[in-house]
Design a protein around this motif. Structure first.
Motif, short mmCIF file in Angstrom:
data_model
loop_
_atom_site.label_atom_id
_atom_site.label_comp_id
_atom_site.label_asym_id
_atom_site.label_seq_id
_atom_site.Cartn_x
_atom_site.Cartn_y
_atom_site.Cartn_z
N TRP A 87 42.73 61.08 44.16
CA TRP A 87 42.18 61.11 45.63
C TRP A 87 40.39 60.63 45.55
CZ3 TRP A 87 37.67 64.07 46.48
CH2 TRP A 87 37.43 65.15 45.46
N ASN A 88 39.93 60.94 44.33
CA ASN A 88 38.45 60.30 44.33
C ASN A 88 38.38 58.92 44.16
OD1 ASN A 88 39.40 60.61 41.65
ND2 ASN A 88 37.55 61.93 41.12
N LYS A 89 39.48 58.30 43.63
CA LYS A 89 39.27 56.80 43.22
C LYS A 89 39.66 56.04 44.79
CE LYS A 89 39.79 57.33 38.72
NZ LYS A 89 38.61 57.41 38.17
N ASP A 90 38.54 55.93 45.49
CA ASP A 90 38.86 55.64 46.90
C ASP A 90 39.38 53.99 46.86
OD1 ASP A 90 38.91 55.64 49.75
OD2 ASP A 90 36.61 54.75 49.65
N LEU A 91 38.52 53.23 46.26
CA LEU A 91 38.56 51.71 46.53
C LEU A 91 40.01 51.27 45.41
CD1 LEU A 91 34.87 50.64 46.28
CD2 LEU A 91 36.38 50.95 48.18
N SER A 92 40.08 51.86 44.68
CA SER A 92 40.98 51.45 43.85
C SER A 92 42.42 52.25 43.67
CB SER A 92 40.55 51.39 42.13
OG SER A 92 39.38 50.48 41.86
N TYR A 93 42.37 52.98 44.51
CA TYR A 93 43.62 54.20 44.82
C TYR A 93 44.87 53.38 44.79
CZ TYR A 93 46.29 58.01 46.46
OH TYR A 93 46.99 59.12 46.44
N GLY A 115 35.30 40.08 48.69
CA GLY A 115 35.58 41.15 49.56
C GLY A 115 34.40 41.30 50.59
N ASP A 116 35.02 41.92 51.75
CA ASP A 116 34.10 42.41 52.90
C ASP A 116 33.22 43.48 52.54
OD1 ASP A 116 35.35 40.70 54.70
OD2 ASP A 116 36.84 42.04 55.04
N ASP A 117 33.45 44.42 51.51
CA ASP A 117 32.42 45.46 51.18
C ASP A 117 32.02 45.21 49.92
OD1 ASP A 117 35.12 45.89 49.86
OD2 ASP A 117 35.35 47.80 50.60
N THR A 119 33.16 44.79 46.75
CA THR A 119 33.79 45.62 45.53
C THR A 119 35.04 45.15 44.98
OG1 THR A 119 35.03 47.01 47.03
CG2 THR A 119 32.90 47.82 46.53
N ASN A 120 35.62 43.85 45.55
CA ASN A 120 36.55 43.31 44.86
C ASN A 120 36.59 42.93 43.33
OD1 ASN A 120 38.12 43.56 47.35
ND2 ASN A 120 38.45 41.45 47.82
N THR A 121 35.36 42.44 42.95
CA THR A 121 35.25 42.18 41.40
C THR A 121 35.71 43.39 40.64
OG1 THR A 121 33.41 40.63 41.89
CG2 THR A 121 33.76 41.31 39.72
N GLY A 122 35.23 44.62 40.96
CA GLY A 122 35.74 45.88 40.24
C GLY A 122 37.18 46.10 40.45
N ASP A 123 37.68 45.99 41.67
CA ASP A 123 39.09 46.09 41.89
C ASP A 123 40.02 45.17 40.92
OD1 ASP A 123 39.37 48.27 43.43
OD2 ASP A 123 39.12 47.32 45.39
N MET A 124 39.13 43.97 40.93
CA MET A 124 40.21 42.83 40.24
C MET A 124 40.14 43.12 38.74
SD MET A 124 41.59 41.05 42.63
CE MET A 124 41.51 42.22 43.82
N ILE A 125 39.07 43.47 38.35
CA ILE A 125 39.00 44.16 36.77
C ILE A 125 40.05 45.38 36.56
CG2 ILE A 125 37.46 45.00 34.96
CD1 ILE A 125 35.23 43.41 36.32
N THR A 167 38.55 38.58 52.15
CA THR A 167 37.68 38.70 53.36
C THR A 167 38.43 37.99 54.53
OG1 THR A 167 36.61 36.60 52.77
CG2 THR A 167 35.49 38.46 51.93
N LYS A 168 37.84 38.16 55.57
CA LYS A 168 38.37 37.61 56.89
C LYS A 168 38.55 36.21 56.80
CE LYS A 168 37.89 37.70 61.84
NZ LYS A 168 37.11 38.17 62.91
N ASN A 169 37.31 35.50 56.44
CA ASN A 169 37.47 33.96 56.13
C ASN A 169 38.50 33.53 55.24
OD1 ASN A 169 35.18 33.92 58.01
ND2 ASN A 169 33.71 34.11 56.28
N LEU A 170 38.69 34.17 54.04
CA LEU A 170 39.66 33.63 53.29
C LEU A 170 40.89 33.70 53.66
CD1 LEU A 170 40.45 32.71 50.18
CD2 LEU A 170 40.24 34.93 49.40
N ARG A 171 41.30 34.79 54.32
CA ARG A 171 42.60 35.18 54.90
C ARG A 171 42.74 34.15 55.94
NH1 ARG A 171 41.97 40.21 57.23
NH2 ARG A 171 42.41 39.40 59.39
N GLN A 172 41.89 33.67 56.82
CA GLN A 172 42.16 32.74 57.78
C GLN A 172 42.48 31.36 57.19
OE1 GLN A 172 38.67 33.25 60.18
NE2 GLN A 172 39.55 34.65 61.48
N ALA A 173 41.60 31.01 56.12
CA ALA A 173 41.62 29.73 55.52
C ALA A 173 43.23 29.70 55.01
CB ALA A 173 40.62 29.46 54.41
#
Length: 195
Positions: A87-93, A115-117, A119-125, A167-173
């Motif tokens: 539960w404490n691994k909020d972003l990578s849960y 990412g919008d926040d 933190t995606n670099t850490g999530d991708m790693i 991000t919203k821009n990447l998803r729209q593209a």
């Protein structure tokens, strides 16, 4: 002339007044007498022994509370050690669940950005440790127009393309180039539909 006699808890003082009458005064017990009295019949008590408190819980109750805390800690330890995410691994849960979905697809590729926040670099790693080494990751920088180019199209051609937390821009593209993306169960996880 005054005379004094000691009792267990107090001292009595007698004296004769100038008119000849005898008077007796009882003084308050001294601090030593107050603490000495409860232990006079005890052979092991000392003047420095603490007084028993009448409403203190029994010792076995505190032993039981300690045992419950230790058992609860061990249960928490074993359950968190066996879990994919806690539960404490909020972003990578959701990363273990996303990794299973990506790993089950034929020839996958993962597309993301900062990412919008941010933190995606850490999530991708974190996600890369859960996937095979041969699965490529494409991190798009601020120029999201690159996903509309022939170079990007050739990169994902013949592969199952996923985008995770874009991000919203990447998803729209991506939607402008490849149409509506298929949303998969974890939040902010899509599969590109290619012609």
């Amino acid at each position: 002339m005054p005379t004094s006699c000691a009792t267990k808890l107090s001292a009595r003082t007698q004296y004769t007044t100038p008119s000849g009458r005898r008077k007796t005064f009882q003084s308050a017990p001294t601090l030593w007498q107050q603490f000495k009295t409860p232990f006079q019949n005890s052979s092991t008590a000392t003047p420095h022994s603490p007084l028993p408190t009448p409403h203190s819980p029994p010792r076995w109750l505190w032993h039981g509370v300690l045992a419950l805390v230790v058992v609860g800690s061990l249960i928490s330890l074993f359950s968190s050690a066996r879990a994919d995410a806690w539960w404490n691994k909020d972003l990578s849960y959701e990363n273990p669940r996303v990794a299973r979905e990506i790993g089950a697809a034929p020839s996958p590729i993962v597309i993301s950005d900062i990412g919008d926040d941010y933190t995606n670099t850490g999530d991708m790693i974190s996600l890369s440790y859960l996937l095979n080494k041969d699965i490529p990751f494409v991190m798009v920088n601020d120029n999201v127009g690159w996903v509309k180019t022939e170079q990007f199209h050739n990169l994902i051609q013949g592969r199952t393309a996923f985008t995770y937390r874009p991000t919203k821009n990447l998803r729209q593209a991506l939607e402008q180039s490849y149409g509506t993306m298929q949303h998969l169960p974890p939040e902010r996880f899509w599969r590109l539909r290619q012609n």
